[in-house]
Design an enzyme around this catalytic site. Structure first.
Site, PDB file in Angstrom:
ATOM      1  N   ARG A   1       1.004  -1.284   0.171  1.00 33.05           N
ATOM      2  CA  ARG A   1       0.079  -0.126   0.031  1.00 33.05           C
ATOM      3  C   ARG A   1       0.883   1.257   0.022  1.00 33.05           C
ATOM      4  O   ARG A   1       1.941   1.176   0.784  1.00 33.05           O
ATOM      5  CB  ARG A   1      -1.056   0.012   1.063  1.00 33.05           C
TER       6      ARG A   1
ATOM      7  N   ASN B   1      -7.247   8.017   2.634  1.00 32.23           N
ATOM      8  CA  ASN B   1      -6.752   7.390   3.858  1.00 32.23           C
ATOM      9  C   ASN B   1      -7.550   8.229   5.011  1.00 32.23           C
ATOM     10  O   ASN B   1      -7.528   9.233   5.313  1.00 32.23           O
ATOM     11  CB  ASN B   1      -5.292   7.837   4.126  1.00 32.23           C
ATOM     12  N   GLU B   2      -8.050   7.356   5.768  1.00 36.48           N
ATOM     13  CA  GLU B   2      -8.505   7.834   7.303  1.00 36.48           C
ATOM     14  C   GLU B   2      -9.524   9.168   6.809  1.00 36.48           C
ATOM     15  O   GLU B   2      -9.141  10.207   7.625  1.00 36.48           O
ATOM     16  CB  GLU B   2      -7.529   7.948   8.257  1.00 36.48           C
TER      17      GLU B   2
ATOM     18  N   HIS C   1      -8.829   0.280  10.076  1.00 34.38           N
ATOM     19  CA  HIS C   1      -7.524   0.575  10.767  1.00 34.38           C
ATOM     20  C   HIS C   1      -7.586   0.293  11.969  1.00 34.38           C
ATOM     21  O   HIS C   1      -8.471   0.801  12.780  1.00 34.38           O
ATOM     22  CB  HIS C   1      -7.035   1.930  10.339  1.00 34.38           C
TER      23      HIS C   1
ATOM     24  N   TYR D   1      -5.930   0.115  15.695  1.00 34.74           N
ATOM     25  CA  TYR D   1      -4.771   0.567  16.626  1.00 34.74           C
ATOM     26  C   TYR D   1      -5.258   0.360  17.854  1.00 34.74           C
ATOM     27  O   TYR D   1      -5.874  -0.665  18.272  1.00 34.74           O
ATOM     28  CB  TYR D   1      -4.325   1.891  16.191  1.00 34.74           C
TER      29      TYR D   1
ATOM     30  N   GLU E   1      -4.476  -1.156   7.661  1.00 36.86           N
ATOM     31  CA  GLU E   1      -3.421  -0.585   8.736  1.00 36.86           C
ATOM     32  C   GLU E   1      -3.565  -1.415   9.927  1.00 36.86           C
ATOM     33  O   GLU E   1      -4.679  -1.425  10.467  1.00 36.86           O
ATOM     34  CB  GLU E   1      -3.450   0.964   8.693  1.00 36.86           C
TER      35      GLU E   1
ATOM     36  N   TRP F   1       1.257  -1.457   9.236  1.00 38.28           N
ATOM     37  CA  TRP F   1       1.877  -0.229   9.046  1.00 38.28           C
ATOM     38  C   TRP F   1       3.140  -0.068   9.899  1.00 38.28           C
ATOM     39  O   TRP F   1       2.841  -0.246  11.061  1.00 38.28           O
ATOM     40  CB  TRP F   1       0.851   1.020   9.540  1.00 38.28           C
TER      41      TRP F   1
END
Length: 449
Positions: free
Chosen positions: A78, A154-155, A221, A223, A250, A279
């Site tokens: 990516r 992205n995001e 994503h 986290y 991610e 990531w």
């Protein structure tokens, strides 16, 4: 009554004919496309992304990283691009990026990073602006549908009014399609990609239905919002139940208490056949998320070791896209095959279990190991694995098991979701440890409950 029967019979015949003659989606699939929950190549082969993120927008000279990422086992990369917020990656640059992906036999996910945190970050671009960036690159993207996925932004929404994400995403997809793009599109969740307010989870069907080509994959994503096994499995369960295509676009690793449970992400992705992209390769302002030190592939960090060499990492799970052909190891007639050792492992007794230990990655002072637990000829309700280190090794962090140590003695017990095993079934847990001098494999004992 007779008329109703005739109408019913006609309807049934029409329904049967529709089943007999329906051969696929109502459009001609071009390149990578969605079938059900899966990403599929143009020849019908299912493709599961396994790769990493490369911060190309900020490190455009690090083109050697494409070959390094491929050598690490990735089938996808990516690539971070910018349309103005961090400079502009031009058509010529994007053409070169695509060529590097193809040269190294990786699928190329191109993402526009300008939209990161819109609504909360004043410097962020809108998804409409991101769509305009892709339209400006159309001449170098058309014809690459077998090799390129377009991650629109992205995001794209921060934590301020995340509900705006649905309409903005619908509009961006429709703008891409009205401008002739056939590519597989990827859309990131709001809340800086983590969807903790569940806007994407609750509106995914609206997004998928907005695509006239029915060729969009949703991307989460993961986290610190996803710092427990239950938070991860519950989220993934929803998408699986609804039959929606999803990738983990991610994620980071559990470098400290409260951070993302990467071990569960990797094991659940393997179990569900979900794609993921870690990531990131290098270049973070917070180097804890770097997989390599200063883009040096010979210096894998702890995070890099887990992604590249872990039990569910790149080398263990990534399969190259068939568009690039298959890779085989040639056998030369002059080669003398090495003898295969003959071993006999007696089956475990009824109700018992066995455990095997393997070092999956090792570096100066540290290592990663995985333990496979197998039930005997009867189901078990729980298990405990014990061993004693003979060379001073210690366990520092574990996943998929509760691990405690007393001196050189180590005890690992199942957690809530992997204790019950059917006869002959297996589960795995892993851990990070330290060593000094020798890192020999200990003898394991497994006790079943």
């Amino acid at each position: 009554m007779k008329r109703k029967l005739i109408v019913l019979a006609t309807a049934l015949l029409a329904a049967a004919a529709s089943v007999l003659f329906f051969t696929g989606p109502a459009y001609a699939a071009t390149g990578l496309h969605i079938v059900g929950r899966n990403i599929v190549e143009s020849n019908g082969s299912t493709f599961v992304m396994r790769g990493v993120n490369h911060p190309h927008a900020w490190y455009a000279s690090r083109t050697g990283s494409f070959a390094d990422i491929k050598a690490a086992g990735a089938n996808t990369v990516r690539v971070v691009l910018s349309g103005g917020r961090w400079g502009t990656n031009t058509a010529a640059d994007v053409t070169n990026v695509i060529a590097l992906c193809k040269q190294n036999k990786m699928i190329c996910v191109l993402e526009n990073h300008d939209t990161t945190g819109y609504g909360e970050d004043g410097a962020a671009y809108t998804l409409d602006q991101a769509a305009n960036y892709w339209i400006g690159l159309k001449s170098v993207l058309v014809g690459q549908e077998d090799y390129v996925v377009i991650n629109i932004g992205n995001e794209p929404i921060g934590n301020t009014n995340p509900g705006q994400w649905t309409a903005a995403t619908v509009a961006a997809i429709q703008k891409m399609r009205s401008n002739g793009f056939e590519h597989l599109l990827m859309v990131d969740a709001p809340n800086w990609g983590q969807d903790w307010t569940y806007v994407m989870r609750d509106n995914g069907q609206t997004i998928l239905d907005a695509d006239s080509r029915h060729n969009t994959v949703l991307s989460i994503h993961m986290y610190a919002v996803f710092n427990t096994a239950s938070s991860i499995t519950n989220y993934l369960d929803t998408f699986q139940t609804k039959g929606w295509p999803l990738v983990i676009g991610e994620f980071g690793w559990q470098f400290a208490s409260g951070e993302v449970d990467d071990a569960t992400i990797l094991s659940e992705a393997a179990r569900r056949n979900l794609g993921w992209l870690g990531w990131s390769w290098s270049g973070n302002t917070d180097p804890i998320l770097d997989m390599t030190t200063n883009f040096d592939a010979t210096q894998l960090t702890t995070w890099g070791q887990r992604i590249v060499n872990g039990a569910y990492g790149l080398k263990a799970t990534a399969k190259q896209a068939t568009i690039f052909g298959t890779t085989t190891t040639p056998t030369h007639p002059t080669d003398s095959p090495s003898p295969t050792p003959s071993t006999t492992t007696p089956p475990p007794p009824s109700g018992a279990c066995t455990a095997t230990y393997a070092v999956t990655g090792q570096w100066g002072g540290g290592f990663q190991a995985d333990v496979k637990v197998t039930a005997g000829s009867s189901a078990i309700k729980g298990w405990t694995v014990t061993w004693t280190y003979g060379n001073g090794q210690t366990v520092s962090q574990a996943w998929n098991a509760t691990v405690t140590s007393s001196g050189s003695s180590v005890t690992a017990r199942n957690v809530s979701y992997n204790g019950s095993l059917g006869a002959g079934a297996t589960t795995q847990f892993g851990f990070l440890g330290s060593w000094n001098g020798t890192n020999s494999v200990p003898t394991l004992t497994c006790a079943a409950a």
